[in-house]
Design an enzyme around this catalytic site. Structure first.
Site, PDB file in Angstrom:
ATOM      1  N   LYS A 287      43.057  38.507  39.248  1.00 39.96           N
ATOM      2  CA  LYS A 287      41.920  38.810  38.370  1.00 39.96           C
ATOM      3  C   LYS A 287      40.567  38.878  39.070  1.00 39.96           C
ATOM      4  O   LYS A 287      39.521  38.724  38.444  1.00 39.96           O
ATOM      5  CB  LYS A 287      41.860  37.814  37.182  1.00 39.96           C
ATOM      6  CG  LYS A 287      43.109  37.810  36.357  1.00 39.96           C
ATOM      7  CD  LYS A 287      43.353  39.158  35.752  1.00 39.96           C
ATOM      8  CE  LYS A 287      44.812  39.426  35.568  1.00 39.96           C
ATOM      9  NZ  LYS A 287      45.106  40.871  35.430  1.00 39.96           N
TER      10      LYS A 287
ATOM     11  N   HIS B 110      48.991  38.444  46.326  1.00 40.51           N
ATOM     12  CA  HIS B 110      48.162  37.354  45.795  1.00 40.51           C
ATOM     13  C   HIS B 110      48.396  36.075  46.597  1.00 40.51           C
ATOM     14  O   HIS B 110      47.812  35.039  46.282  1.00 40.51           O
ATOM     15  CB  HIS B 110      48.529  37.062  44.338  1.00 40.51           C
ATOM     16  CG  HIS B 110      48.032  38.089  43.347  1.00 40.51           C
ATOM     17  ND1 HIS B 110      46.805  38.679  43.426  1.00 40.51           N
ATOM     18  CD2 HIS B 110      48.621  38.589  42.218  1.00 40.51           C
ATOM     19  CE1 HIS B 110      46.651  39.509  42.410  1.00 40.51           C
ATOM     20  NE2 HIS B 110      47.735  39.483  41.663  1.00 40.51           N
TER      21      HIS B 110
ATOM     22  N   ARG C 108      35.699  36.671  43.346  1.00 40.93           N
ATOM     23  CA  ARG C 108      34.840  36.898  42.174  1.00 40.93           C
ATOM     24  C   ARG C 108      34.387  35.557  41.622  1.00 40.93           C
ATOM     25  O   ARG C 108      35.105  34.536  41.795  1.00 40.93           O
ATOM     26  CB  ARG C 108      35.698  37.642  41.142  1.00 40.93           C
ATOM     27  CG  ARG C 108      34.993  38.180  39.949  1.00 40.93           C
ATOM     28  CD  ARG C 108      36.001  38.867  39.041  1.00 40.93           C
ATOM     29  NE  ARG C 108      35.346  39.523  37.940  1.00 40.93           N
ATOM     30  CZ  ARG C 108      35.948  40.067  36.900  1.00 40.93           C
ATOM     31  NH1 ARG C 108      37.283  40.035  36.825  1.00 40.93           N
ATOM     32  NH2 ARG C 108      35.276  40.632  35.924  1.00 40.93           N
TER      33      ARG C 108
ATOM     34  N   TYR D 182      33.342  40.751  44.360  1.00 41.07           N
ATOM     35  CA  TYR D 182      33.373  41.713  43.241  1.00 41.07           C
ATOM     36  C   TYR D 182      31.939  42.086  42.832  1.00 41.07           C
ATOM     37  O   TYR D 182      31.619  43.244  42.604  1.00 41.07           O
ATOM     38  CB  TYR D 182      34.118  41.048  42.080  1.00 41.07           C
ATOM     39  CG  TYR D 182      34.316  41.866  40.827  1.00 41.07           C
ATOM     40  CD1 TYR D 182      35.488  42.579  40.637  1.00 41.07           C
ATOM     41  CD2 TYR D 182      33.357  41.880  39.817  1.00 41.07           C
ATOM     42  CE1 TYR D 182      35.700  43.306  39.467  1.00 41.07           C
ATOM     43  CE2 TYR D 182      33.544  42.595  38.656  1.00 41.07           C
ATOM     44  CZ  TYR D 182      34.722  43.313  38.471  1.00 41.07           C
ATOM     45  OH  TYR D 182      34.920  44.024  37.305  1.00 41.07           O
TER      46      TYR D 182
ATOM     47  N   GLY E 126      35.653  44.853  32.893  1.00 42.18           N
ATOM     48  CA  GLY E 126      35.151  45.225  34.226  1.00 42.18           C
ATOM     49  C   GLY E 126      33.672  44.930  34.406  1.00 42.18           C
ATOM     50  O   GLY E 126      32.958  45.704  35.038  1.00 42.18           O
TER      51      GLY E 126
HETATM   52  P1  PAP Z   1      45.613  41.458  38.854  1.00 42.66           P
HETATM   53  O1  PAP Z   1      45.161  40.425  39.818  1.00 42.66           O
HETATM   54  O2  PAP Z   1      46.494  40.916  37.770  1.00 42.66           O
HETATM   55  O3  PAP Z   1      46.179  42.675  39.502  1.00 42.66           O
HETATM   56  P2  PAP Z   1      42.943  42.477  38.683  1.00 42.66           P
HETATM   57  O4  PAP Z   1      42.981  43.944  38.799  1.00 42.66           O
HETATM   58  O5  PAP Z   1      42.543  41.673  39.866  1.00 42.66           O
HETATM   59  O6  PAP Z   1      44.309  41.946  38.082  1.00 42.66           O
HETATM   60  O7  PAP Z   1      41.914  42.052  37.571  1.00 42.66           O
HETATM   61  C1  PAP Z   1      41.654  42.743  36.420  1.00 42.66           C
HETATM   62  C2  PAP Z   1      40.159  42.658  36.263  1.00 42.66           C
HETATM   63  O8  PAP Z   1      39.552  43.696  37.057  1.00 42.66           O
HETATM   64  C3  PAP Z   1      39.750  42.886  34.850  1.00 42.66           C
HETATM   65  O9  PAP Z   1      38.538  42.161  34.681  1.00 42.66           O
HETATM   66  P3  PAP Z   1      38.004  41.693  33.240  1.00 42.66           P
HETATM   67  O10 PAP Z   1      39.138  41.011  32.555  1.00 42.66           O
HETATM   68  O11 PAP Z   1      36.871  40.765  33.537  1.00 42.66           O
HETATM   69  O12 PAP Z   1      37.543  42.929  32.546  1.00 42.66           O
HETATM   70  C4  PAP Z   1      39.533  44.401  34.866  1.00 42.66           C
HETATM   71  O13 PAP Z   1      38.766  44.876  33.794  1.00 42.66           O
HETATM   72  C5  PAP Z   1      38.825  44.564  36.193  1.00 42.66           C
HETATM   73  N1  PAP Z   1      38.890  45.928  36.695  1.00 42.66           N
HETATM   74  C6  PAP Z   1      39.959  46.762  36.699  1.00 42.66           C
HETATM   75  N2  PAP Z   1      39.628  47.941  37.245  1.00 42.66           N
HETATM   76  C7  PAP Z   1      38.326  47.863  37.591  1.00 42.66           C
HETATM   77  C8  PAP Z   1      37.406  48.796  38.173  1.00 42.66           C
HETATM   78  N3  PAP Z   1      37.773  50.010  38.498  1.00 42.66           N
HETATM   79  N4  PAP Z   1      36.134  48.363  38.381  1.00 42.66           N
HETATM   80  C9  PAP Z   1      35.753  47.116  38.044  1.00 42.66           C
HETATM   81  N5  PAP Z   1      36.564  46.206  37.472  1.00 42.66           N
HETATM   82  C10 PAP Z   1      37.833  46.573  37.240  1.00 42.66           C
END
Ligand code: PAP
Length: 337
Positions: free
Chosen positions: A81, A144, A168, A234, A304
């Site tokens: 995340k 991870h 982050r 981030y 995001g």
């Molecule tokens: P994972 O570790 O399970 O693969 P990961 O992609 O690290 O997940 O985290 C998802 C977060 O990245 C989400 O944050 P939020 O819950 O605070 O919204 C998601 O919205 C955010 N995210 C995904 N794609 C992007 C992007 N292109 N730019 C910025 N943030 C993003």
């Protein structure tokens, strides 16, 4: 064929003696590890200082015993995340910028997880490294796993594989993780309460946690081996995405040429990988990723934003988390500001 209690899902793969040995070690180690409740139906196990699901533990053990890193490997590493999906997209589009037309790019048709493979996930599904062994170079992989749980064959200075890590603010990580956990939880269970998840997170009990130890492992590695580990935040990528894209390209030794700069290729990549663009792609709106899990591609695109924690955490919770962060990071030279 000898079977393993914990590898019983592996049906097609015929493991040789080397794999059988790893499976046996896993079977022996697992019952000795302190367990804790996960955030959905799973359990976490305390292994060499980190809380891992059986899935991640298998991945780590198989990597240690069987993974053969290549000098050209590029690993996107994160605590969950922290922006894995985004970083996968950025690294993929930087490395492959000469192979695709931006108006018809793979990222418009595929989720970044299909382009940058999740290392311990691929190994878990196969029960072996055969899938990742078969990928052409340069391999783009993601993990991870904490730095200290990766095999020396990957982290030694003698190995040329490189890591791009993103972290982050833990308050936003926690909120993102909490939302995600409730998506993963069985519909027969009530959602996990914010307070319960918060208590676990603060104690370090969450997938691949403690969060701070994960960050510090890669932070220290980036100081000791700056050519091997690039460390990003981030919040910095959000603030100055173009600078970060250039930084990643330089780190990977594929810097943008003056001609590419004049064609605004950096800005194209930033736009392509932006939350707005990616979350609006059809493939990321609906497609269910894995039929066994209640998770869709869209679940990786929530808000995001930087600072969404303010909509969920009380001032006391935020203060408590900041206090833990301050204590954990004291004397390390790193902070989230
Ligand atoms: P994972 O570790 O399970 O693969 P990961 O992609 O690290 O997940 O985290 C998802 C977060 O990245 C989400 O944050 P939020 O819950 O605070 O919204 C998601 O919205 C955010 N995210 C995904 N794609 C992007 C992007 N292109 N730019 C910025 N943030 C993003």
């Amino acid at each position: 064929m000898e079977t393993s209690k914990f590898f019983s899902r592996i049906e097609e793969f015929e493991p040789d003696e080397g794999y059988q040995k790893t499976y046996r070690s896993f079977d022996e180690v697992l019952p000795t590890l302190p367990p804790s409740k996960g955030w959905w139906l799973d359990q976490l196990f305390h292994y060499h200082g980190f809380w891992l699901s059986t899935f991640a533990l298998r991945g780590s053990m198989l990597l240690h015993d069987h993974f053969k890193p290549r000098p050209t490997d590029i690993i996107v590493a994160t605590s969950p995340k922290c922006g894995t999906t985004w970083l996968r997209a950025l690294v993929f589009s930087i490395v492959n910028r000469h192979s695709f037309d931006f108006s018809d790019h793979p990222l418009s048709k595929m989720n970044p997880q299909e382009l940058v493979f999740f290392l311990e996930g691929a190994i878990y599904i196969d029960g072996s490294t055969s899938f990742v062994d078969g990928l052409p170079s340069p391999r783009l992989l993601s993990t991870h796993l904490p730095y200290s749980l990766l095999p020396k064959s990957m982290t030694d200075d003698a190995s040329d594989c490189r890591f791009v890590y993103i972290c982050r603010d833990p308050k936003d990580v926690f909120i993102s993780k909490w939302h995600f956990a409730n998506k993963l939880r069985s519909k027969h269970l009530p959602p996990i309460a914010l307070e319960e998840a918060f208590d676990s997170f603060c104690k370090g009990v969450s997938h691949y946690g403690p969060f701070w130890d994960h960050v510090l492992g890669y932070w220290k590695a980036s100081l000791e081996s700056p050519k091997k580990v690039l460390f990003l935040k981030y919040e910095d990528v959000k603030k100055q995405p173009s600078d970060c894209v250039r930084k990643v390209a330089e780190f990977l030794e594929v810097p943008f040429s003056p001609e590419e700069e004049s064609k605004e290729m950096v800005e194209e990549i930033v736009k392509l990988c932006s939350f707005e663009n990616m979350s609006n792609q059809e493939v990321n709106k609906n497609a269910t990723r894995n039929s066994g899990r209640p998770i869709s591609n869209s679940d990786f695109f929530r808000k995001g934003e930087v600072g969404d924690w303010v909509n969920h955490l009380s001032p006391q919770m935020a203060e408590a988390l900041d206090h833990i962060t301050e204590q954990k990071l004291q004397g390390t030279g790193f902070n989230f500001r």
